[in-house]
Design a protein around this motif. Structure first.
Motif, PDB file in Angstrom:
ATOM      1  N   ILE A 168       0.852  -1.190   0.000  1.00 10.77           N
ATOM      2  CA  ILE A 168       0.000   0.000   0.000  1.00 10.77           C
ATOM      3  C   ILE A 168       0.890   1.244   0.000  1.00 10.77           C
ATOM      4  O   ILE A 168       1.759   1.395   0.865  1.00 10.77           O
ATOM      5  N   ARG A 169       0.677   2.114  -0.980  1.00  9.87           N
ATOM      6  CA  ARG A 169       1.467   3.350  -1.074  1.00  9.87           C
ATOM      7  C   ARG A 169       0.928   4.425  -0.152  1.00  9.87           C
ATOM      8  O   ARG A 169       1.679   5.112   0.537  1.00  9.87           O
ATOM      9  N   GLN A 170      -0.404   4.596  -0.155  1.00 17.78           N
ATOM     10  CA  GLN A 170      -1.008   5.603   0.709  1.00 17.78           C
ATOM     11  C   GLN A 170      -2.490   5.316   0.889  1.00 17.78           C
ATOM     12  O   GLN A 170      -3.117   4.652   0.064  1.00 17.78           O
ATOM     13  N   VAL A 171      -3.041   5.853   1.984  1.00 16.37           N
ATOM     14  CA  VAL A 171      -4.475   5.780   2.277  1.00 16.37           C
ATOM     15  C   VAL A 171      -4.905   7.169   2.722  1.00 16.37           C
ATOM     16  O   VAL A 171      -4.259   7.771   3.588  1.00 16.37           O
ATOM     17  N   VAL A 219      -7.457   3.824  -1.211  1.00 14.92           N
ATOM     18  CA  VAL A 219      -6.267   3.018  -0.928  1.00 14.92           C
ATOM     19  C   VAL A 219      -5.485   2.898  -2.235  1.00 14.92           C
ATOM     20  O   VAL A 219      -5.991   2.343  -3.221  1.00 14.92           O
ATOM     21  N   VAL A 220      -4.278   3.429  -2.265  1.00 19.05           N
ATOM     22  CA  VAL A 220      -3.455   3.418  -3.473  1.00 19.05           C
ATOM     23  C   VAL A 220      -2.378   2.343  -3.322  1.00 19.05           C
ATOM     24  O   VAL A 220      -1.651   2.321  -2.323  1.00 19.05           O
ATOM     25  N   PHE A 221      -2.276   1.473  -4.316  1.00 17.11           N
ATOM     26  CA  PHE A 221      -1.313   0.373  -4.258  1.00 17.11           C
ATOM     27  C   PHE A 221      -0.068   0.686  -5.088  1.00 17.11           C
ATOM     28  O   PHE A 221      -0.131   1.418  -6.078  1.00 17.11           O
ATOM     29  N   GLU A 222       1.045   0.095  -4.684  1.00 13.95           N
ATOM     30  CA  GLU A 222       2.264   0.179  -5.475  1.00 13.95           C
ATOM     31  C   GLU A 222       2.089  -0.633  -6.757  1.00 13.95           C
ATOM     32  O   GLU A 222       1.280  -1.556  -6.818  1.00 13.95           O
ATOM     33  N   GLN A 223       2.842  -0.278  -7.804  1.00 12.99           N
ATOM     34  CA  GLN A 223       2.744  -1.001  -9.079  1.00 12.99           C
ATOM     35  C   GLN A 223       3.296  -2.412  -8.986  1.00 12.99           C
ATOM     36  O   GLN A 223       2.830  -3.311  -9.678  1.00 12.99           O
ATOM     37  N   GLU A 224       4.289  -2.618  -8.128  1.00 14.34           N
ATOM     38  CA  GLU A 224       4.904  -3.933  -8.026  1.00 14.34           C
ATOM     39  C   GLU A 224       3.950  -4.930  -7.374  1.00 14.34           C
ATOM     40  O   GLU A 224       3.219  -4.586  -6.447  1.00 14.34           O
ATOM     41  N   GLY A 225       3.988  -6.170  -7.849  1.00 12.23           N
ATOM     42  CA  GLY A 225       3.132  -7.209  -7.303  1.00 12.23           C
ATOM     43  C   GLY A 225       1.917  -7.442  -8.185  1.00 12.23           C
ATOM     44  O   GLY A 225       1.622  -6.654  -9.090  1.00 12.23           O
TER      45      GLY A 225
END
Length: 303
Positions: free
Chosen positions: A7-10, A224-230
Motif C-alpha cells: 500500500i502506497r497511501q491511504v 487506498v493506493v497500491f504500489e505497481q509492483e506485485g
C-alpha cells in the motif's frame, strides 16, 4: 508465485461542492493523488433533488459512471439520451468533443442519487475519435461468491477467479470490481502486473493487505493506493465487525504520455488545450453541434 502489492497511501476523500448543487468526495484529481495514469479523477457523488450536472463539454477522456442509488438521466448534443439506474454503468468516450448533461431523477421519497464517476485518459492517438456511449446494465454484470460465500465480487470489467466481464467497454484497458465482504470473510484479487491500482471504500471497515505489519485498517470513504509492483491485493473484514465491508477495486494500464488538463478538456499539450477552448467557443472541430444547443433535462434545474 503470487506477489502481494504494498500500500502506497491511504487518505480520506473530503466532501466538496461540484456542478449545480451536487456534493462530491473527490480523491483522484486532488493534490493528494495526481498523475496516476490512466486515471484523471474519481468522484463519489451525492445529488439531491434540484441539483445536478447541467450542460457542459468534454474532450480527450472517457468517463465511467456507476450508479449506486437512484437514477440519472443523460442527454447530449447528438441526440443521444437515456437513463442509468442503481447498479448500472455508463461508459462515455468524449473523444474530439461532446456536450452533454447528467441530471438526477427526482425520487418520490426525496432521497439523493448516489454514484461514482471515474475519468480515464484516452491514448493520444484516440483523443480525436468520435464520441460514443456504452451502457452496462446491472443484470449483465457477472457476480461470483468466494470464501464460502463470505465475499461477493461483481466483475464490471476484467477477470476475477477465472470469470470474465461481459465485454471491454473502455478504449483504455481498465479492470473494475465491486466487492462486498461479510464479517470473517476474505478475498484475494489478481491484477495485471505494472498497472496502477486503487480501491475506494463505500461502507464498513476493511483490512487491506496481508496479515501482519503491512495490513492497514481502512474506514469508509477512503482511497487506498497500491504500489505497481506485485500482482495480488488481499482484503478481509474482521469476524467481529458489525457490518459488511464494501469497496470498489480498480486497475488500469498506465499511458506513457503527458497530461495537460483544463477543466473538462484533457489533452497532451498546452497548445491543444487552448485549441479545445477555442473550438468549443467557436463551435468547430467537433463542437459544431454545441451551437445553440440546450438539453431538455438541463432545463429542469430548480433555481
Amino acid at each position: 508465485m503470487a506477489a502481494p502489492r504494498a500500500i502506497r497511501q491511504v487518505f480520506l476523500a473530503v466532501e466538496q461542492s461540484e456542478g449545480a448543487g451536487a456534493r462530491v468526495r473527490r480523491s483522484i484529481g486532488t493534490p493528494r493523488l495526481r498523475n496516476f495514469s490512466p486515471f484523471l479523477m474519481l468522484d463519489h457523488f451525492t445529488v439531491h433533488p434540484g441539483a445536478g450536472f447541467p450542460d457542459h463539454p468534454h474532450r480527450g477522456q472517457e468517463t465511467i459512471t456507476y450508479l449506486l442509488k437512484g437514477a440519472v438521466d443523460h442527454e447530449d448534443f447528438a441526440g443521444n439520451a437515456g437513463t442509468i439506474e442503481a447498479g448500472d454503468l455508463q461508459f462515455m468516450t468524449a473523444g474530439k468533443g461532446i456536450m452533454h448533461a447528467e441530471m438526477p431523477r427526482q425520487n418520490a421519497d426525496g432521497s439523493a442519487n448516489i454514484g461514482m464517476q471515474l475519468w480515464v485518459d484516452l491514448p493520444e492517438k484516440l483523443k480525436a475519435c468520435e464520441p460514443r456511449y456504452r451502457d452496462l446494465r446491472a443484470k449483465e454484470i457477472p457476480q461470483i461468491e468466494v470464501d464460502d460465500g463470505k465475499a461477493s465480487i461483481k466483475i464490471i470489467s476484467g477477470q476475477s477467479h477465472g470469470i470474465d466481464s461481459v465485454q471491454e467497454l473502455a478504449y483504455t484497458p481498465v479492470w473494475i470490481f465491486d466487492v462486498t465482504i461479510r464479517p470473517g470473510g476474505k478475498m484475494t484479487q489478481e491484477l495485471p502486473v505494472g498497472w496502477n491500482a486503487f480501491a475506494y471504500t463505500l461502507s464498513g471497515t476493511s483490512l487491506f493487505g496481508s496479515a501482519g505489519k503491512d495490513q492497514q485498517t481502512v474506514e469508509k470513504f477512503h482511497t487506498v493506493v497500491f504500489e505497481q509492483e506485485g500482482d495480488t491485493v488481499t482484503v478481509e473484514v474482521d469476524a467481529s465487525a458489525e457490518q459488511d465491508g464494501r469497496f470498489i477495486l480498480v486497475a488500469g494500464l498506465p499511458l506513457d504520455q503527458k497530461v495537460v488538463q483544463y477543466g473538462p478538456f484533457v489533452l497532451n499539450s498546452q497548445e491543444q488545450v487552448y485549441q479545445a477552448m477555442l473550438d468549443y467557443q467557436s463551435h468547430s472541430n467537433g463542437f459544431e453541434r454545441a451551437a445553440g444547443w440546450r438539453s431538455e433535462i438541463g432545463r429542469s434545474m430548480v433555481h
